[in-house]
Design a protein around this motif. Structure first.
Motif, PDB file in Angstrom:
ATOM      1  N   GLY A 107     -26.360 -54.787 -37.384  1.00 55.26           N
ATOM      2  CA  GLY A 107     -25.324 -54.813 -36.368  1.00 55.26           C
ATOM      3  C   GLY A 107     -26.015 -55.158 -35.076  1.00 55.26           C
ATOM      4  O   GLY A 107     -27.238 -55.117 -35.003  1.00 55.26           O
ATOM      5  N   SER A 108     -25.280 -55.574 -34.094  1.00 56.90           N
ATOM      6  CA  SER A 108     -23.867 -55.422 -33.826  1.00 56.90           C
ATOM      7  C   SER A 108     -23.319 -56.712 -33.218  1.00 56.90           C
ATOM      8  O   SER A 108     -23.995 -57.740 -33.226  1.00 56.90           O
ATOM      9  N   HIS A 109     -22.122 -56.597 -32.633  1.00 55.92           N
ATOM     10  CA  HIS A 109     -21.476 -57.730 -31.984  1.00 55.92           C
ATOM     11  C   HIS A 109     -22.388 -58.409 -30.977  1.00 55.92           C
ATOM     12  O   HIS A 109     -22.402 -59.637 -30.862  1.00 55.92           O
ATOM     13  N   HIS A 110     -23.196 -57.629 -30.236  1.00 57.32           N
ATOM     14  CA  HIS A 110     -24.071 -58.224 -29.220  1.00 57.32           C
ATOM     15  C   HIS A 110     -25.140 -59.104 -29.850  1.00 57.32           C
ATOM     16  O   HIS A 110     -25.713 -59.968 -29.182  1.00 57.32           O
ATOM     17  N   ASN A 111     -25.425 -58.909 -31.147  1.00 58.07           N
ATOM     18  CA  ASN A 111     -26.358 -59.779 -31.855  1.00 58.07           C
ATOM     19  C   ASN A 111     -25.669 -61.019 -32.424  1.00 58.07           C
ATOM     20  O   ASN A 111     -26.277 -62.080 -32.531  1.00 58.07           O
ATOM     21  N   THR A 112     -24.425 -60.877 -32.835  1.00 53.41           N
ATOM     22  CA  THR A 112     -23.789 -61.907 -33.651  1.00 53.41           C
ATOM     23  C   THR A 112     -23.008 -62.953 -32.868  1.00 53.41           C
ATOM     24  O   THR A 112     -22.848 -64.078 -33.328  1.00 53.41           O
ATOM     25  N   TYR A 113     -22.499 -62.602 -31.679  1.00 48.83           N
ATOM     26  CA  TYR A 113     -21.505 -63.458 -31.040  1.00 48.83           C
ATOM     27  C   TYR A 113     -22.083 -64.770 -30.532  1.00 48.83           C
ATOM     28  O   TYR A 113     -21.373 -65.780 -30.452  1.00 48.83           O
ATOM     29  N   ASP A 114     -23.383 -64.796 -30.185  1.00 45.77           N
ATOM     30  CA  ASP A 114     -23.945 -66.043 -29.655  1.00 45.77           C
ATOM     31  C   ASP A 114     -24.797 -66.788 -30.679  1.00 45.77           C
ATOM     32  O   ASP A 114     -24.773 -68.017 -30.738  1.00 45.77           O
ATOM     33  N   ILE A 115     -25.539 -66.056 -31.513  1.00 45.91           N
ATOM     34  CA  ILE A 115     -26.443 -66.732 -32.442  1.00 45.91           C
ATOM     35  C   ILE A 115     -25.684 -67.478 -33.531  1.00 45.91           C
ATOM     36  O   ILE A 115     -26.120 -68.531 -34.012  1.00 45.91           O
ATOM     37  N   THR A 116     -24.519 -66.967 -33.924  1.00 41.77           N
ATOM     38  CA  THR A 116     -23.782 -67.580 -35.030  1.00 41.77           C
ATOM     39  C   THR A 116     -23.314 -68.996 -34.701  1.00 41.77           C
ATOM     40  O   THR A 116     -23.634 -69.941 -35.430  1.00 41.77           O
ATOM     41  N   PRO A 117     -22.579 -69.200 -33.595  1.00 38.24           N
ATOM     42  CA  PRO A 117     -22.179 -70.579 -33.279  1.00 38.24           C
ATOM     43  C   PRO A 117     -23.348 -71.457 -32.872  1.00 38.24           C
ATOM     44  O   PRO A 117     -23.316 -72.679 -33.090  1.00 38.24           O
ATOM     45  N   PHE A 118     -24.399 -70.855 -32.300  1.00 37.74           N
ATOM     46  CA  PHE A 118     -25.568 -71.645 -31.911  1.00 37.74           C
ATOM     47  C   PHE A 118     -26.222 -72.282 -33.130  1.00 37.74           C
ATOM     48  O   PHE A 118     -26.496 -73.490 -33.155  1.00 37.74           O
ATOM     49  N   ILE A 119     -26.500 -71.468 -34.176  1.00 34.14           N
ATOM     50  CA  ILE A 119     -27.133 -72.008 -35.382  1.00 34.14           C
ATOM     51  C   ILE A 119     -26.214 -73.026 -36.051  1.00 34.14           C
ATOM     52  O   ILE A 119     -26.666 -74.061 -36.551  1.00 34.14           O
ATOM     53  N   SER A 138     -24.007 -76.793 -39.936  1.00 35.49           N
ATOM     54  CA  SER A 138     -23.751 -76.073 -41.182  1.00 35.49           C
ATOM     55  C   SER A 138     -22.764 -74.940 -40.922  1.00 35.49           C
ATOM     56  O   SER A 138     -22.595 -74.502 -39.784  1.00 35.49           O
ATOM     57  N   PHE A 139     -22.134 -74.460 -41.974  1.00 40.00           N
ATOM     58  CA  PHE A 139     -21.419 -73.196 -41.858  1.00 40.00           C
ATOM     59  C   PHE A 139     -22.441 -72.069 -41.699  1.00 40.00           C
ATOM     60  O   PHE A 139     -23.505 -72.088 -42.325  1.00 40.00           O
ATOM     61  N   VAL A 140     -22.117 -71.099 -40.860  1.00 39.26           N
ATOM     62  CA  VAL A 140     -22.986 -69.937 -40.676  1.00 39.26           C
ATOM     63  C   VAL A 140     -22.167 -68.669 -40.882  1.00 39.26           C
ATOM     64  O   VAL A 140     -21.148 -68.460 -40.219  1.00 39.26           O
ATOM     65  N   ILE A 141     -22.616 -67.867 -41.830  1.00 37.04           N
ATOM     66  CA  ILE A 141     -22.032 -66.549 -42.105  1.00 37.04           C
ATOM     67  C   ILE A 141     -22.954 -65.505 -41.516  1.00 37.04           C
ATOM     68  O   ILE A 141     -24.144 -65.479 -41.830  1.00 37.04           O
ATOM     69  N   THR A 142     -22.428 -64.651 -40.666  1.00 35.60           N
ATOM     70  CA  THR A 142     -23.229 -63.558 -40.115  1.00 35.60           C
ATOM     71  C   THR A 142     -22.609 -62.233 -40.537  1.00 35.60           C
ATOM     72  O   THR A 142     -21.436 -61.973 -40.238  1.00 35.60           O
ATOM     73  N   VAL A 143     -23.398 -61.426 -41.250  1.00 35.41           N
ATOM     74  CA  VAL A 143     -22.906 -60.155 -41.778  1.00 35.41           C
ATOM     75  C   VAL A 143     -23.679 -59.012 -41.145  1.00 35.41           C
ATOM     76  O   VAL A 143     -24.911 -58.975 -41.203  1.00 35.41           O
ATOM     77  N   SER A 144     -22.946 -58.092 -40.554  1.00 36.72           N
ATOM     78  CA  SER A 144     -23.550 -56.929 -39.908  1.00 36.72           C
ATOM     79  C   SER A 144     -23.234 -55.662 -40.682  1.00 36.72           C
ATOM     80  O   SER A 144     -22.171 -55.546 -41.310  1.00 36.72           O
ATOM     81  N   GLY A 145     -24.152 -54.726 -40.581  1.00 36.50           N
ATOM     82  CA  GLY A 145     -23.871 -53.394 -41.069  1.00 36.50           C
ATOM     83  C   GLY A 145     -23.106 -52.593 -40.026  1.00 36.50           C
ATOM     84  O   GLY A 145     -22.751 -53.083 -38.948  1.00 36.50           O
ATOM     85  N   PRO A 181     -25.948 -42.056 -30.241  1.00 36.15           N
ATOM     86  CA  PRO A 181     -24.588 -42.326 -29.762  1.00 36.15           C
ATOM     87  C   PRO A 181     -23.595 -42.191 -30.904  1.00 36.15           C
ATOM     88  O   PRO A 181     -23.977 -42.171 -32.085  1.00 36.15           O
ATOM     89  N   ASP A 182     -22.318 -42.121 -30.581  1.00 34.23           N
ATOM     90  CA  ASP A 182     -21.301 -42.012 -31.624  1.00 34.23           C
ATOM     91  C   ASP A 182     -21.277 -43.238 -32.519  1.00 34.23           C
ATOM     92  O   ASP A 182     -20.992 -43.141 -33.710  1.00 34.23           O
ATOM     93  N   LEU A 183     -21.599 -44.407 -31.942  1.00 34.43           N
ATOM     94  CA  LEU A 183     -21.592 -45.659 -32.694  1.00 34.43           C
ATOM     95  C   LEU A 183     -22.926 -46.357 -32.471  1.00 34.43           C
ATOM     96  O   LEU A 183     -23.204 -46.844 -31.376  1.00 34.43           O
ATOM     97  N   LEU A 184     -23.760 -46.381 -33.503  1.00 34.50           N
ATOM     98  CA  LEU A 184     -25.090 -46.970 -33.358  1.00 34.50           C
ATOM     99  C   LEU A 184     -25.056 -48.478 -33.547  1.00 34.50           C
ATOM    100  O   LEU A 184     -25.719 -49.213 -32.821  1.00 34.50           O
ATOM    101  N   THR A 185     -24.346 -48.949 -34.558  1.00 39.07           N
ATOM    102  CA  THR A 185     -24.104 -50.384 -34.734  1.00 39.07           C
ATOM    103  C   THR A 185     -22.630 -50.563 -35.045  1.00 39.07           C
ATOM    104  O   THR A 185     -22.049 -49.785 -35.810  1.00 39.07           O
ATOM    105  N   ASP A 186     -22.019 -51.593 -34.450  1.00 44.26           N
ATOM    106  CA  ASP A 186     -20.554 -51.681 -34.483  1.00 44.26           C
ATOM    107  C   ASP A 186     -19.989 -52.798 -35.343  1.00 44.26           C
ATOM    108  O   ASP A 186     -18.791 -53.057 -35.334  1.00 44.26           O
ATOM    109  N   GLY A 187     -20.838 -53.503 -36.109  1.00 50.42           N
ATOM    110  CA  GLY A 187     -20.310 -54.567 -36.958  1.00 50.42           C
ATOM    111  C   GLY A 187     -20.344 -55.910 -36.252  1.00 50.42           C
ATOM    112  O   GLY A 187     -21.391 -56.385 -35.843  1.00 50.42           O
TER     113      GLY A 187
END
Length: 319
Positions: free
Chosen positions: A198-210, A216-223, A245-251
């Protein structure tokens, strides 16, 4: 659009049964079956989902040298890790064969080929016949991960045929390593799988960049990991949750098209889900018309990459 160009994929955004290999694998099996029921030919899970990401490192001052607490936690983590040679993934492989679905699974591997007492963050590909096609050990653990995980090698930098697609993948921040990506692109990859704890802060920019870089299609899967996901009775649980914190990784799992636009936006936050979508290989072929990073837009006479895929070991025996 023709059926032989289509591939239905599932993104299993789940929390582990933390520090419990067997229960987490049972949960993984359920999501594999659910994905197969929904027509998926591929399902992917987040980084280190079995038996869980080492969240304790940041929460318990893990860099203290020779700490009895750190030793005890690490020893249990090692005990719960996946040994492929022992057959820990046999039931997952059997299920993949029965349901005719390929799997990308993030796990903590305890391999015998390095002595059996060091841990690697591994991304395992299991094909639709239940065969393990590759085990990619994370090339460089990130920051405090190096207190728990060892440095991997290039043996798992491989791609796999899946219908019209050629798929490959990387763990978490190694997706930012341009040469690691290039090693996959050059093998014909047109479906790239990123797995994160996780989380969203990792996935939102790297996915469209790659996606836009590789066309290519890029699938990003978070815990996902919530404070309540630390099990009651866990070793040193009180120390781990004290500052958690209450939420350590948010998907924030998501999928990008080969032009960098969203197919599934990273808006599934704070909850478990199986996200399903269908990819059309025609989109890859369209975008490669104007850019192909290892084909017509490359200059191998000037720029060329050498990759060592030898599985590293400290000893070679000659009988």
């Amino acid at each position: 659009m023709t059926s032989d160009s289509l591939l239905t994929v599932g993104l299993a955004q789940i929390a582990p049964i933390w520090f419990d290999r067997e229960k987490t694998l049972k949960k993984v099996e359920k999501y594999i079956s659910d994905a197969a029921d929904r027509g998926c030919s591929l399902v992917a899970f987040g980084e280190a989902i079995v038996p869980g990401y080492p969240f304790w490192l940041e929460l318990t001052d893990a860099a203290v040298f020779n700490s009895s607490i750190q030793k005890e936690i690490h020893a249990e983590y090692m005990h719960q890790a996946v040994s492929i040679e022992r057959g820990d993934l046999s039931e997952i492989c059997s299920l993949a064969k029965t349901r005719q679905i390929a799997v990308y699974l993030g796990c903590i591997e305890r391999p015998l080929d390095r002595g059996g007492h060091s841990l690697y963050c591994s991304m395992v590909f299991i094909d639709r016949n239940g065969n393990i096609g590759s085990v990619h050990r994370k090339l460089m653990p990130t920051y405090d991960e190096r207190l728990a995980w060892s440095i991997g090698d290039g043996n798992g930098l491989r791609v796999h045929s899946l219908g019209a697609f050629t798929c490959g993948g990387l763990n978490c921040w190694e997706n930012w390593m341009p040469l690691a990506r290039s090693a996959l692109y050059a093998q014909g990859e047109d479906l790239h799988v990123c797995i994160f704890p996780g989380s969203h802060h990792n996935t939102y920019d790297i996915t469209p960049f790659i996606a836009k870089e590789s066309r290519s299609f890029v699938i990003t899967v978070s815990g996902l990991m919530r404070k309540e996901d630390f099990p009651i009775g866990l070793l040193h649980r009180e120390r781990i949750v004290e500052h958690a914190p209450d939420l350590l990784t948010d998907g924030g799992s998501c999928v990008a098209n080969p032009d960098g636009t969203w197919l599934i936006e990273p808006t599934t936050i704070g909850e478990e889900a199986l996200l399903v979508t269908t990819l059309d290989h025609r989109r890859v072929r369209e975008e490669r018309q104007n850019f192909d990073p290892s084909g017509h837009y490359s200059r191998p006479d000037i720029l060329k990459l050498t990759v060592n895929r030898e599985r590293q070991s400290v000893v070679t025996f000659k009988e």
